[in-house]
Design an enzyme around this catalytic site. Structure first.
Site, mmCIF file in Angstrom:
data_model
loop_
_atom_site.group_PDB
_atom_site.id
_atom_site.type_symbol
_atom_site.label_atom_id
_atom_site.label_comp_id
_atom_site.label_asym_id
_atom_site.label_seq_id
_atom_site.Cartn_x
_atom_site.Cartn_y
_atom_site.Cartn_z
ATOM 1 N N MET A 1 18.513 3.418 -6.584
ATOM 2 C CA MET A 1 18.654 4.512 -6.607
ATOM 3 C C MET A 1 19.479 4.972 -7.633
ATOM 4 S SD MET A 1 17.629 4.830 -2.638
ATOM 5 C CE MET A 1 15.909 4.034 -2.503
ATOM 6 N N PHE B 1 14.428 6.071 1.022
ATOM 7 C CA PHE B 1 15.756 5.903 1.647
ATOM 8 C C PHE B 1 14.344 4.834 2.982
ATOM 9 C CE2 PHE B 1 17.366 9.577 1.685
ATOM 10 C CZ PHE B 1 18.544 9.238 1.822
ATOM 11 N N GLY B 2 14.759 3.716 2.977
ATOM 12 C CA GLY B 2 13.432 2.787 4.208
ATOM 13 C C GLY B 2 13.519 3.449 5.214
ATOM 14 N N GLY C 1 9.728 -3.202 3.276
ATOM 15 C CA GLY C 1 10.764 -3.188 4.106
ATOM 16 C C GLY C 1 10.891 -3.506 5.361
ATOM 17 N N ASP D 1 3.832 1.842 -1.425
ATOM 18 C CA ASP D 1 5.234 2.016 -0.907
ATOM 19 C C ASP D 1 6.006 2.522 -0.166
ATOM 20 O OD1 ASP D 1 8.270 1.123 -0.852
ATOM 21 O OD2 ASP D 1 8.141 1.429 -3.083
ATOM 22 N N GLY D 2 6.251 2.497 1.320
ATOM 23 C CA GLY D 2 6.295 3.057 2.084
ATOM 24 C C GLY D 2 6.303 3.139 3.262
ATOM 25 N N GLY D 3 6.612 2.795 4.165
ATOM 26 C CA GLY D 3 6.025 2.711 5.476
ATOM 27 C C GLY D 3 4.595 2.360 5.819
ATOM 28 N N HIS E 1 10.440 -6.846 -3.990
ATOM 29 C CA HIS E 1 10.345 -5.515 -4.122
ATOM 30 C C HIS E 1 12.166 -4.891 -4.203
ATOM 31 C CE1 HIS E 1 9.328 -1.665 -4.977
ATOM 32 N NE2 HIS E 1 10.124 -1.009 -4.248
ATOM 33 N N SER F 1 10.559 -5.542 0.051
ATOM 34 C CA SER F 1 12.078 -4.632 -0.209
ATOM 35 C C SER F 1 12.999 -5.541 0.150
ATOM 36 C CB SER F 1 11.587 -3.199 0.042
ATOM 37 O OG SER F 1 12.569 -2.490 -0.066
ATOM 38 N N HIS G 1 12.300 -1.194 -8.453
ATOM 39 C CA HIS G 1 11.527 -0.337 -8.388
ATOM 40 C C HIS G 1 13.202 1.130 -8.845
ATOM 41 C CE1 HIS G 1 9.766 2.754 -5.167
ATOM 42 N NE2 HIS G 1 10.070 3.839 -6.851
HETATM 43 C C1 DX5 Z 1 11.798 4.466 -0.603
HETATM 44 C C2 DX5 Z 1 11.662 2.591 -1.581
HETATM 45 C C3 DX5 Z 1 10.999 1.709 -0.487
HETATM 46 C C4 DX5 Z 1 11.626 1.085 0.957
HETATM 47 C C5 DX5 Z 1 10.725 0.708 1.886
HETATM 48 O O1 DX5 Z 1 12.525 4.955 -1.056
HETATM 49 O O2 DX5 Z 1 11.069 2.843 -2.291
HETATM 50 O O3 DX5 Z 1 10.352 0.895 -1.409
HETATM 51 O O4 DX5 Z 1 12.143 0.217 0.919
HETATM 52 O O5 DX5 Z 1 10.861 0.525 2.831
HETATM 53 P P1 DX5 Z 1 9.891 0.969 4.288
HETATM 54 O O6 DX5 Z 1 9.255 -0.102 3.992
HETATM 55 O O7 DX5 Z 1 11.006 0.412 5.370
HETATM 56 O O8 DX5 Z 1 9.468 1.880 4.194
HETATM 57 ZN ZN ZN Z 2 10.603 1.085 -3.758
#
Ligand code: DX5
Ligand code: ZN
Length: 217
Positions: A36, A142-143, A196, A174-176, A32, A7, A65
């Site tokens: 937003m 948020f990442g 990400g 997706d996420g964490g 990815h 991401s 996304h």
């Molecule tokens: C969250 C996004 C993710 C995010 C993942 O809102 O959809 O794609 O960038 O980031 P990480 O891997 O840092 O959780």
């Molecule tokens: Zn995403």
């Protein structure tokens, strides 16, 4: 087959092209792009101009996304600029079927995402129309957030539904996701992993992160 999808939200935007090239030469096959709108999620990110900039410099499969309230307004622009797959959120669409078939008619793949508090069963009517179902493992916006501990159960349920209704459909998370959580996600049934922070902000760099993750898979 399990795929990483880096991401770019976590990338260094002062050298986005170089960072994408580094991920590509380390062996990833997709990318990815998190979009937003400041309404569906409490943050703003990027638009179709970013896909336009990346398309000529990479062969990677680009998935977009859309964390936006009105995805239909934006899908044509992302498709024109070279997206290979567009993911819309189930929560914003009363009946997503017309939009999904419009995306298909324009010649690319379809994806649908659900937030961590949306029942996985809400995807069932759409599964036959989807190339990818995305089970969010954090609340989007948020990442760098922590993988929600109840996610594996949701991923497992979604895997079962996919096997019943459309076994061709990819199951993305997706996420964490990072070296510590990747096993939880794949054992539960995920086969596409959005990462990400775990790739673009890895202390040893992008290439090392990708190689470490590929070794784990
Ligand atoms: C969250 C996004 C993710 C995010 C993942 O809102 O959809 O794609 O960038 O980031 P990480 O891997 O840092 O959780
Ligand atoms: Zn995403």
């Amino acid at each position: 087959m399990i795929y990483l999808s880096p991401s770019i939200l976590a990338a260094d935007f002062s050298k986005l092209g170089a960072q994408v090239a580094e991920a590509e030469s380390a062996g990833v096959t997709r990318l990815h792009v998190d979009v937003m709108d400041g309404h569906f999620v409490p943050n703003l990110s990027m638009g179709a101009v970013v896909v336009e900039g990346l398309r000529p410099i990479t062969k990677l499969f680009i998935e977009v996304h859309l964390m936006v309230e009105e995805p239909a307004k934006f899908t044509p622009a992302f498709i024109d600029k070279g997206a290979d797959l567009v993911i819309v959120h189930q929560e914003v669409l009363e009946d997503a079927r017309p939009l999904l078939s419009d995306i298909k008619k324009r010649g690319i793949k379809t994806g649908m995402a659900i937030n961590p508090n949306t029942p996985v069963e809400t995807l069932v009517p759409y599964l036959p129309l989807l190339d990818l179902a995305l089970c969010m493992t954090v609340f989007p916006g948020f990442g760098g957030q922590a993988f929600l501990p109840y996610s594996p159960e949701r991923i497992g349920k979604l895997r079962q539904l996919i096997e019943e209704h459309n076994p061709q459909c990819d199951l993305e998370v997706d996420g964490g996701i990072d070296a510590n959580t990747v096993g939880l996600a794949t054992r539960a049934g995920a086969n596409v992993l959005v990462i990400g922070t775990g790739i673009f902000r890895h202390p040893r760099g992008i290439g090392a992160a990708v190689r470490e993750l590929h070794d784990l898979l």
